[in-house]
Write a protein that holds these residues in place. Structure first.
Motif, PDB file in Angstrom:
ATOM      1  N   VAL A  80       0.838  -1.197   0.000  1.00 32.30           N
ATOM      2  CA  VAL A  80       0.000   0.000   0.000  1.00 32.30           C
ATOM      3  C   VAL A  80       0.877   1.253   0.000  1.00 32.30           C
ATOM      4  N   GLY A  81       1.940   1.236   0.791  1.00 31.52           N
ATOM      5  CA  GLY A  81       2.846   2.387   0.869  1.00 31.52           C
ATOM      6  C   GLY A  81       3.539   2.667  -0.442  1.00 31.52           C
ATOM      7  N   ALA A  82       4.034   1.632  -1.108  1.00 24.13           N
ATOM      8  CA  ALA A  82       4.725   1.814  -2.388  1.00 24.13           C
ATOM      9  C   ALA A  82       3.766   2.352  -3.443  1.00 24.13           C
ATOM     10  N   ILE A  83       2.549   1.823  -3.470  1.00 20.39           N
ATOM     11  CA  ILE A  83       1.563   2.310  -4.438  1.00 20.39           C
ATOM     12  C   ILE A  83       1.193   3.758  -4.127  1.00 20.39           C
ATOM     13  N   GLY A  84       1.042   4.090  -2.858  1.00 22.40           N
ATOM     14  CA  GLY A  84       0.744   5.471  -2.479  1.00 22.40           C
ATOM     15  C   GLY A  84       1.838   6.433  -2.910  1.00 22.40           C
ATOM     16  N   ARG A  85       3.111   6.041  -2.721  1.00 23.85           N
ATOM     17  CA  ARG A  85       4.220   6.895  -3.159  1.00 23.85           C
ATOM     18  C   ARG A  85       4.236   7.019  -4.680  1.00 23.85           C
ATOM     19  N   GLY A  86       3.945   5.924  -5.378  1.00 23.33           N
ATOM     20  CA  GLY A  86       3.903   5.966  -6.841  1.00 23.33           C
ATOM     21  C   GLY A  86       2.787   6.861  -7.355  1.00 23.33           C
ATOM     22  N   ARG A  87       1.616   6.753  -6.738  1.00 20.18           N
ATOM     23  CA  ARG A  87       0.497   7.609  -7.159  1.00 20.18           C
ATOM     24  C   ARG A  87       0.809   9.077  -6.906  1.00 20.18           C
ATOM     25  N   ALA A  88       1.407   9.367  -5.746  1.00 22.55           N
ATOM     26  CA  ALA A  88       1.739  10.756  -5.424  1.00 22.55           C
ATOM     27  C   ALA A  88       2.760  11.323  -6.410  1.00 22.55           C
ATOM     28  N   ALA A  89       3.699  10.490  -6.860  1.00 20.89           N
ATOM     29  CA  ALA A  89       4.728  10.931  -7.802  1.00 20.89           C
ATOM     30  C   ALA A  89       4.265  10.830  -9.255  1.00 20.89           C
ATOM     31  N   GLY A  90       3.144  10.138  -9.495  1.00 18.59           N
ATOM     32  CA  GLY A  90       2.653   9.954 -10.852  1.00 18.59           C
ATOM     33  C   GLY A  90       3.465   8.941 -11.628  1.00 18.59           C
ATOM     34  N   SER A  98      -6.801  -7.969   0.514  1.00 19.06           N
ATOM     35  CA  SER A  98      -6.167  -7.568  -0.742  1.00 19.06           C
ATOM     36  C   SER A  98      -7.097  -6.666  -1.547  1.00 19.06           C
ATOM     37  N   CYS A  99      -6.541  -5.579  -2.090  1.00 17.52           N
ATOM     38  CA  CYS A  99      -7.348  -4.613  -2.838  1.00 17.52           C
ATOM     39  C   CYS A  99      -6.625  -4.108  -4.084  1.00 17.52           C
ATOM     40  N   PHE A 100      -7.414  -3.789  -5.104  1.00 12.69           N
ATOM     41  CA  PHE A 100      -6.936  -2.982  -6.214  1.00 12.69           C
ATOM     42  C   PHE A 100      -7.109  -1.542  -5.772  1.00 12.69           C
ATOM     43  N   LEU A 101      -6.079  -0.717  -5.958  1.00 14.60           N
ATOM     44  CA  LEU A 101      -6.113   0.644  -5.438  1.00 14.60           C
ATOM     45  C   LEU A 101      -6.203   1.729  -6.505  1.00 14.60           C
ATOM     46  N   ALA A 102      -5.729   1.465  -7.712  1.00 16.31           N
ATOM     47  CA  ALA A 102      -5.695   2.513  -8.729  1.00 16.31           C
ATOM     48  C   ALA A 102      -5.544   1.898 -10.111  1.00 16.31           C
ATOM     49  N   VAL A 103      -5.863   2.711 -11.121  1.00 11.80           N
ATOM     50  CA  VAL A 103      -5.646   2.327 -12.518  1.00 11.80           C
ATOM     51  C   VAL A 103      -5.277   3.590 -13.280  1.00 11.80           C
ATOM     52  N   GLY A 104      -4.407   3.433 -14.273  1.00 16.40           N
ATOM     53  CA  GLY A 104      -3.997   4.575 -15.070  1.00 16.40           C
ATOM     54  C   GLY A 104      -3.366   4.125 -16.371  1.00 16.40           C
ATOM     55  N   HIS A 105      -2.914   5.108 -17.148  1.00 18.80           N
ATOM     56  CA  HIS A 105      -2.236   4.866 -18.425  1.00 18.80           C
ATOM     57  C   HIS A 105      -0.800   5.331 -18.300  1.00 18.80           C
ATOM     58  N   VAL A 106       0.103   4.573 -18.906  1.00 23.50           N
ATOM     59  CA  VAL A 106       1.510   4.952 -18.949  1.00 23.50           C
ATOM     60  C   VAL A 106       1.658   6.130 -19.905  1.00 23.50           C
ATOM     61  N   LEU A 107       2.401   7.125 -19.467  1.00 18.99           N
ATOM     62  CA  LEU A 107       2.652   8.326 -20.268  1.00 18.99           C
ATOM     63  C   LEU A 107       3.941   8.171 -21.071  1.00 18.99           C
ATOM     64  N   PRO A 108       4.106   8.953 -22.127  1.00 19.75           N
ATOM     65  CA  PRO A 108       5.373   8.920 -22.867  1.00 19.75           C
ATOM     66  C   PRO A 108       6.509   9.407 -21.968  1.00 19.75           C
ATOM     67  N   GLY A 109       7.684   8.994 -22.287  1.00 21.35           N
ATOM     68  CA  GLY A 109       8.846   9.478 -21.533  1.00 21.35           C
ATOM     69  C   GLY A 109       9.805   8.371 -21.154  1.00 21.35           C
ATOM     70  N   GLY A 110       9.364   7.124 -21.177  1.00 20.26           N
ATOM     71  CA  GLY A 110      10.252   6.018 -20.860  1.00 20.26           C
ATOM     72  C   GLY A 110      10.613   5.949 -19.395  1.00 20.26           C
ATOM     73  N   THR A 111      11.549   5.081 -19.095  1.00 26.47           N
ATOM     74  CA  THR A 111      11.948   4.878 -17.704  1.00 26.47           C
ATOM     75  C   THR A 111      12.935   5.958 -17.264  1.00 26.47           C
ATOM     76  N   TYR A 112      12.906   6.239 -15.978  1.00 25.53           N
ATOM     77  CA  TYR A 112      13.866   7.144 -15.357  1.00 25.53           C
ATOM     78  C   TYR A 112      14.142   6.630 -13.960  1.00 25.53           C
ATOM     79  N   VAL A 113      15.185   7.142 -13.328  1.00 22.27           N
ATOM     80  CA  VAL A 113      15.596   6.693 -11.999  1.00 22.27           C
ATOM     81  C   VAL A 113      15.374   7.819 -11.000  1.00 22.27           C
ATOM     82  N   GLU A 114      14.788   7.470  -9.852  1.00 26.91           N
ATOM     83  CA  GLU A 114      14.645   8.406  -8.737  1.00 26.91           C
ATOM     84  C   GLU A 114      15.245   7.767  -7.496  1.00 26.91           C
ATOM     85  N   HIS A 115      15.699   8.616  -6.585  1.00 29.48           N
ATOM     86  CA  HIS A 115      16.247   8.140  -5.314  1.00 29.48           C
ATOM     87  C   HIS A 115      15.346   8.634  -4.191  1.00 29.48           C
TER      88      HIS A 115
END
Length: 172
Positions: free
Chosen positions: A31-41, A73-90
């Motif tokens: 849940v925490g990882a998904i929340g951080r991902g949603r917040a960062a988009g 267990s829950c599904f929390l979100a759904v979205g579409h991948v945007l253009p831009g490819g992969t990038y690295v964050e710390h």
């Protein structure tokens, strides 16, 4: 933009209707990882697993599944991948994350049992799922997306039009 840097901004084109029928991905994480991902988009995995993220193309759908959600267990979100490819964050702890940008729909948590049918049950949903990304067919992803966006907003819309894939070989 280089793969090592996050996009400076995520200017989204006008909203488009939610695409249906196309295969996509399920991001299995806490849940925490998904929340951080949603917040960062974005969708994020440890950088050592960036190979699977390189298979995810702009326009494909991603549903987020948390086996550790309160109440089961829950599904929390759904979205579409945007253009831009992969990038690295710390993160603040210095861990490196491979990320792909995602435009998430307004959604509400949906328990696994609300979308579990024969196809998902045959895949072993609810028993043991590896953390990461899993490929999912279009019909199952349609059912998950419909359950997630129902009642979460007025009309399900996407911030990026889906990309048409010539064949499943092109997606894999």
């Amino acid at each position: 933009m280089t793969p090592e840097t996050a996009p400076a901004s995520r200017c989204l084109p006008p909203a488009m209707p939610l695409a249906t029928g196309m295969p996509g991905w399920v991001w299995v994480a806490s849940v925490g990882a998904i929340g951080r991902g949603r917040a960062a988009g974005d969708v994020r995995l440890p950088v050592r697993h960036d190979g699977v993220l390189r298979r995810v193309a702009a326009g494909q759908r991603v549903a987020c599944f948390a086996p550790d959600a309160s109440g089961g267990s829950c599904f929390l979100a759904v979205g579409h991948v945007l253009p831009g490819g992969t990038y690295v964050e710390h993160d603040a702890a210095g861990r490196a994350w491979a990320c792909v940008p995602v435009a998430y729909l307004p959604s509400r948590p949906v328990p696994l049992a609300a979308v579990l049918d024969g196809a998902l049950a045959a895949m072993g949903w609810g028993f043991s799922l590896p953390v990461g990304l899993m490929r999912l067919d279009g019909a199952d992803l349609d059912a998950i997306a419909a359950a997630l966006v129902a009642g979460a907003g007025d009309d399900p819309v996407m911030a990026f039009p889906p990309v048409r894939i010539a064949s499943l070989e092109d997606a894999d």
